[in-house]
Design a protein around this motif. Sequence first.
Motif, mmCIF file in Angstrom:
data_model
loop_
_atom_site.group_PDB
_atom_site.id
_atom_site.type_symbol
_atom_site.label_atom_id
_atom_site.label_comp_id
_atom_site.label_asym_id
_atom_site.label_seq_id
_atom_site.Cartn_x
_atom_site.Cartn_y
_atom_site.Cartn_z
ATOM 1 N N UNK A 21 2.985 -14.432 7.392
ATOM 2 C CA UNK A 21 3.154 -13.069 7.578
ATOM 3 C C UNK A 21 3.903 -13.003 8.808
ATOM 4 N N UNK A 22 4.963 -11.849 8.869
ATOM 5 C CA UNK A 22 5.866 -11.899 9.797
ATOM 6 C C UNK A 22 5.576 -10.471 10.521
ATOM 7 N N UNK A 23 6.287 -10.212 11.815
ATOM 8 C CA UNK A 23 6.102 -9.043 12.425
ATOM 9 C C UNK A 23 7.008 -8.073 11.587
ATOM 10 N N UNK A 24 6.289 -6.886 11.402
ATOM 11 C CA UNK A 24 6.952 -5.751 10.779
ATOM 12 C C UNK A 24 6.543 -5.803 9.216
ATOM 13 N N UNK A 25 5.984 -6.886 8.863
ATOM 14 C CA UNK A 25 5.366 -6.979 7.507
ATOM 15 C C UNK A 25 4.295 -5.912 7.091
ATOM 16 N N UNK A 26 4.474 -5.597 5.860
ATOM 17 C CA UNK A 26 3.217 -4.691 5.220
ATOM 18 C C UNK A 26 2.280 -5.639 4.447
ATOM 19 N N UNK A 27 0.835 -5.539 4.830
ATOM 20 C CA UNK A 27 -0.014 -6.609 4.232
ATOM 21 C C UNK A 27 -1.283 -5.866 3.771
ATOM 22 N N UNK A 28 -1.968 -6.546 2.833
ATOM 23 C CA UNK A 28 -3.182 -5.940 2.348
ATOM 24 C C UNK A 28 -4.167 -7.150 2.330
ATOM 25 N N UNK A 29 -5.314 -6.404 2.918
ATOM 26 C CA UNK A 29 -6.625 -7.429 2.877
ATOM 27 C C UNK A 29 -7.244 -7.037 1.734
ATOM 28 N N UNK A 30 -7.432 -7.659 0.655
ATOM 29 C CA UNK A 30 -7.907 -7.191 -0.835
ATOM 30 C C UNK A 30 -9.195 -7.529 -0.706
ATOM 31 N N UNK A 42 -11.414 2.871 0.639
ATOM 32 C CA UNK A 42 -12.401 2.556 -0.395
ATOM 33 C C UNK A 42 -11.499 2.656 -1.552
ATOM 34 N N UNK A 43 -11.447 1.507 -2.277
ATOM 35 C CA UNK A 43 -10.688 1.608 -3.755
ATOM 36 C C UNK A 43 -11.006 0.229 -4.313
ATOM 37 N N UNK A 44 -10.735 0.416 -5.539
ATOM 38 C CA UNK A 44 -10.998 -0.730 -6.387
ATOM 39 C C UNK A 44 -9.657 -1.754 -6.607
ATOM 40 N N UNK A 45 -9.760 -3.197 -6.218
ATOM 41 C CA UNK A 45 -8.717 -3.957 -5.906
ATOM 42 C C UNK A 45 -7.817 -3.922 -7.413
ATOM 43 N N UNK A 46 -8.538 -3.687 -8.658
ATOM 44 C CA UNK A 46 -7.647 -3.694 -9.903
ATOM 45 C C UNK A 46 -6.989 -2.206 -10.099
ATOM 46 N N UNK A 47 -7.210 -1.325 -9.203
ATOM 47 C CA UNK A 47 -6.421 -0.084 -9.369
ATOM 48 C C UNK A 47 -6.056 0.475 -7.937
ATOM 49 N N UNK A 48 -5.053 -0.200 -7.272
ATOM 50 C CA UNK A 48 -4.750 0.033 -5.893
ATOM 51 C C UNK A 48 -3.803 1.127 -5.793
#
Length: 199
Positions: free
Chosen positions: A39-48, A95-101
């Motif tokens: 991952x690089x500075x400025x990226x958008x990341x998700x912890x699923x 609070x969400x389902x990883x299968x329906x983000x």
Amino acid sequence: MAHDHTHVREFFGARAADWDARFPDDGPAYAAAVADLGVRPGDAVLDAGCGTGRALPPLRDAVGPAGTVLGVDLTPAMLDAAVRAGRRSDGRLLLADVARLPVRPAALDAVFAAGLIAHLPRPDEGLRELARVVRPGGRLALFHPLGRGALAARQARRILADDLRAEPNLRPLLAGSGWRLESYADEDARFLALAVRQG
């Protein structure tokens, strides 16, 4: 579907309060896995399936103040524990389902998923949904701080041939869900599969 989620919620809900205390030495392993995700500075990341948010601090460090960190989990008690651990400052908790983000297509650069795949009721659907929200060329890390053998030993069970995390099973599962498996490590001290979103 609801039945599966109830089971997952009960399992993790009951364990949320002392989860971090049970696994106090995992921090460096999470940080190393995040580093390997690239991952690089400025990226958008998700912890699923972020749980108590152990990956959020290293993810925030990697993307910096200009980046975006989302933590998504199905279990309210896990997110409550993440807030108590002070991790709300590292990322936005949903609070969400990883299968329906609740995320737009191709909005993210990378996904980090610790211990997630074994808990997805339909792994192919979950991985396809993760592919939907990641841009082509974006990356996915499937991580666990114990390798498959060490985890099986801890749980006093055998590794089954149909284990999704076995490389011969995981590679086609990812390929059918929009990912290309790039590297695979299954050591005592960690499991880490890195995949790239196909265009």
